[in-house]
Motif scaffolding. Structure first.
Motif, PDB file in Angstrom:
ATOM      1  N   VAL A  60       7.794   1.677   3.067  1.00 56.37           N
ATOM      2  CA  VAL A  60       7.705   0.642   2.036  1.00 56.37           C
ATOM      3  C   VAL A  60       6.253   0.251   1.803  1.00 56.37           C
ATOM      4  N   ALA A  61       5.475   0.126   2.891  1.00 53.09           N
ATOM      5  CA  ALA A  61       4.061  -0.220   2.747  1.00 53.09           C
ATOM      6  C   ALA A  61       3.301   0.873   2.008  1.00 53.09           C
ATOM      7  N   THR A  62       3.675   2.116   2.202  1.00 52.64           N
ATOM      8  CA  THR A  62       3.016   3.222   1.499  1.00 52.64           C
ATOM      9  C   THR A  62       3.238   3.132  -0.009  1.00 52.64           C
ATOM     10  N   LEU A  63       4.441   2.725  -0.407  1.00 49.34           N
ATOM     11  CA  LEU A  63       4.741   2.598  -1.832  1.00 49.34           C
ATOM     12  C   LEU A  63       4.084   1.376  -2.464  1.00 49.34           C
ATOM     13  N   THR A  64       3.670   0.414  -1.635  1.00 48.84           N
ATOM     14  CA  THR A  64       3.097  -0.829  -2.158  1.00 48.84           C
ATOM     15  C   THR A  64       1.580  -0.827  -2.145  1.00 48.84           C
ATOM     16  N   LEU A  65       0.977  -0.349  -1.050  1.00 48.09           N
ATOM     17  CA  LEU A  65      -0.468  -0.438  -0.880  1.00 48.09           C
ATOM     18  C   LEU A  65      -1.191   0.662  -1.654  1.00 48.09           C
ATOM     19  N   THR A  66      -2.492   0.510  -1.776  1.00 49.27           N
ATOM     20  CA  THR A  66      -3.349   1.487  -2.451  1.00 49.27           C
ATOM     21  C   THR A  66      -4.619   1.679  -1.646  1.00 49.27           C
ATOM     22  N   GLY A  67      -5.295   2.781  -1.895  1.00 47.81           N
ATOM     23  CA  GLY A  67      -6.600   3.021  -1.271  1.00 47.81           C
ATOM     24  C   GLY A  67      -6.493   3.308   0.219  1.00 47.81           C
ATOM     25  N   GLN A  68      -7.407   2.721   0.988  1.00 49.97           N
ATOM     26  CA  GLN A  68      -7.442   2.941   2.437  1.00 49.97           C
ATOM     27  C   GLN A  68      -6.222   2.356   3.138  1.00 49.97           C
ATOM     28  N   ASP A  69      -5.689   1.246   2.637  1.00 57.22           N
ATOM     29  CA  ASP A  69      -4.485   0.663   3.242  1.00 57.22           C
ATOM     30  C   ASP A  69      -3.293   1.607   3.111  1.00 57.22           C
ATOM     31  N   LYS A  70      -3.204   2.291   1.993  1.00 60.23           N
ATOM     32  CA  LYS A  70      -2.120   3.261   1.829  1.00 60.23           C
ATOM     33  C   LYS A  70      -2.294   4.435   2.781  1.00 60.23           C
ATOM     34  N   THR A  71      -3.532   4.861   2.986  1.00 56.77           N
ATOM     35  CA  THR A  71      -3.789   5.947   3.938  1.00 56.77           C
ATOM     36  C   THR A  71      -3.388   5.539   5.352  1.00 56.77           C
ATOM     37  N   PHE A  72      -3.701   4.302   5.742  1.00 55.45           N
ATOM     38  CA  PHE A  72      -3.316   3.802   7.059  1.00 55.45           C
ATOM     39  C   PHE A  72      -1.804   3.777   7.225  1.00 55.45           C
ATOM     40  N   ALA A  73      -1.069   3.324   6.181  1.00 57.15           N
ATOM     41  CA  ALA A  73       0.391   3.287   6.246  1.00 57.15           C
ATOM     42  C   ALA A  73       0.969   4.696   6.362  1.00 57.15           C
ATOM     43  N   LEU A  74       0.352   5.661   5.689  1.00 56.53           N
ATOM     44  CA  LEU A  74       0.821   7.044   5.801  1.00 56.53           C
ATOM     45  C   LEU A  74       0.615   7.585   7.209  1.00 56.53           C
ATOM     46  N   ARG A  75      -0.486   7.240   7.841  1.00 59.77           N
ATOM     47  CA  ARG A  75      -0.741   7.696   9.215  1.00 59.77           C
ATOM     48  C   ARG A  75       0.259   7.094  10.195  1.00 59.77           C
ATOM     49  N   VAL A  76       0.566   5.809  10.022  1.00 62.49           N
ATOM     50  CA  VAL A  76       1.578   5.175  10.883  1.00 62.49           C
ATOM     51  C   VAL A  76       2.936   5.843  10.682  1.00 62.49           C
ATOM     52  N   LEU A  77       3.296   6.113   9.424  1.00 63.46           N
ATOM     53  CA  LEU A  77       4.567   6.774   9.131  1.00 63.46           C
ATOM     54  C   LEU A  77       4.609   8.160   9.765  1.00 63.46           C
ATOM     55  N   ALA A  78       3.524   8.920   9.640  1.00 60.92           N
ATOM     56  CA  ALA A  78       3.503  10.267  10.222  1.00 60.92           C
ATOM     57  C   ALA A  78       3.545  10.212  11.752  1.00 60.92           C
ATOM     58  N   GLY A  79       2.809   9.269  12.364  1.00 59.91           N
ATOM     59  CA  GLY A  79       2.787   9.174  13.823  1.00 59.91           C
ATOM     60  C   GLY A  79       4.140   8.822  14.408  1.00 59.91           C
ATOM     61  N   TYR A  80       4.831   7.832  13.870  1.00 58.48           N
ATOM     62  CA  TYR A  80       6.133   7.435  14.405  1.00 58.48           C
ATOM     63  C   TYR A  80       7.214   8.453  14.064  1.00 58.48           C
ATOM     64  N   THR A  81       7.042   9.182  12.957  1.00 57.62           N
ATOM     65  CA  THR A  81       7.988  10.271  12.673  1.00 57.62           C
ATOM     66  C   THR A  81       7.853  11.372  13.709  1.00 57.62           C
ATOM     67  N   ALA A  82       6.633  11.728  14.073  1.00 52.45           N
ATOM     68  CA  ALA A  82       6.408  12.741  15.103  1.00 52.45           C
ATOM     69  C   ALA A  82       6.929  12.270  16.459  1.00 52.45           C
ATOM     70  N   ALA A  83       6.729  10.974  16.776  1.00 49.38           N
ATOM     71  CA  ALA A  83       7.221  10.457  18.060  1.00 49.38           C
ATOM     72  C   ALA A  83       8.745  10.489  18.117  1.00 49.38           C
ATOM     73  N   SER A  84       9.426  10.106  17.034  1.00 51.13           N
ATOM     74  CA  SER A  84      10.887  10.162  17.005  1.00 51.13           C
ATOM     75  C   SER A  84      11.383  11.597  17.129  1.00 51.13           C
TER      76      SER A  84
END
Length: 301
Positions: A60-84
């Motif tokens: 949800v944060a990825t769809l809302t944020l822009t710029g560097q904040d969106k990049t950070f949200a994508l990294r969190v999404l990718a990291g927790y997806t890999a952990a799961s």
């Protein structure tokens, strides 16, 4: 009814159903892994919400944020997806984890077991940190204003119109009188030979009474001057001369003129007639002087 069966609505509903079923499958594996690393029944029940729930929050944060904040949200999404994915993979490799009734190692090799235990126990702490950061970024995010193209064009037109009205000069309260133009030589008109003499239109127009011209403001529309032929009632009446009278007057005026000075333009100005009558008078006077015994030269002799 049309809104309920809208293709987009059906697509979102199907996506929510698929995500819910996937969460149920992943929830079973993560609950067993949580029990293995020392979580009680309540903690093991809530553990899948910590991992997969943060994935949904990051999406949800990825769809809302822009710029560097969106990049950070994508990294969190990718990291927790890999952990799961890693936890579900370990749960599938170790049959003893199914049910999660006893404590056991996640891998036979000790370093690998340490890494897996560190991963499983650090995910809840990471969810607190990354989840709080994402929520703060979403709450402080200010989207760029987007306006409709028609509304933007209309606001620009309205603003331009108001600017024009503010910058428009006020009309002059008093009219400024300009000096009357000096009279110039009348422009001759061509009249057929033998026709009754009439005054040229330009000469009549210039001989009329000159009215002072008033200047008006630039924003006001000045009245358009009438064009065309001057009506007969507006002309200045003057006596009409017959061709014989014109010849007699021209003969008296040019009595002391030489043949070189006897031109149509000079005769026209002296007699004040048209160009055609000037040419006619020139030819007549020259013809009279050419006859023997006539004209001013013969009389002087």
């Amino acid at each position: 009814m049309r809104r309920i069966f809208n293709p987009k609505t059906l697509l979102v509903a199907a996506l929510v159903g698929v995500v819910g079923m996937a969460f149920r499958v992943s929830w079973n594996a993560q609950r067993d892994v949580a029990r293995t690393v020392g979580a009680d029944d309540t903690a093991a029940l809530l553990y899948p919400f910590v991992v997969d729930g943060l994935m949904a929050l990051a999406l949800v944060a990825t769809l809302t944020l822009t710029g560097q904040d969106k990049t950070f949200a994508l990294r969190v999404l990718a990291g927790y997806t890999a952990a799961s994915l890693v936890l579900n993979y370990v749960h599938g490799l170790v049959p003893g984890l199914h049910g999660g009734d006893q404590r056991m190692q996640l891998a036979d090799w000790a370093p690998a077991n340490w890494v897996l235990v560190l991963l499983a126990t650090s995910l809840p702490v990471g969810s607190i940190f990354f989840g709080s950061d994402l929520v703060a970024k979403v709450l402080h995010h200010r989207p760029a204003p987007t306006t409709d193209q028609d509304e933007t064009a209309g606001s620009i037109a309205n603003r331009l119109g108001s600017d024009l009205q503010e910058s428009m000069p006020e009309p002059l309260s008093a009219a400024v009188e300009l000096p009357a133009p000096e009279s110039a030589d009348p422009v001759p008109t061509i009249e057929p030979v033998g026709q009754v003499d009439s005054e040229p239109e330009d000469e009549l127009t210039q001989s009329a009474e000159l009215v002072p011209v008033k200047a008006v403001a630039a924003v006001e529309s000045a009245p358009r001057r009438a064009t065309g032929r001057v009506p007969e009632s507006a002309r200045t009446p003057r006596p009409v001369r017959t061709p014989d009278e014109l010849v007699a007057e021209a003969r008296s005026v040019t009595a002391d003129w030489s043949d070189a000075e006897l031109t149509a333009e000079a005769i026209r100005k002296a007699v004040r007639t048209s160009s055609a009558n000037g040419r006619m008078l020139r030819d007549t006077l020259k013809a009279e002087r050419a006859e023997p015994g006539d004209g001013p030269d013969a009389t002087a002799a």
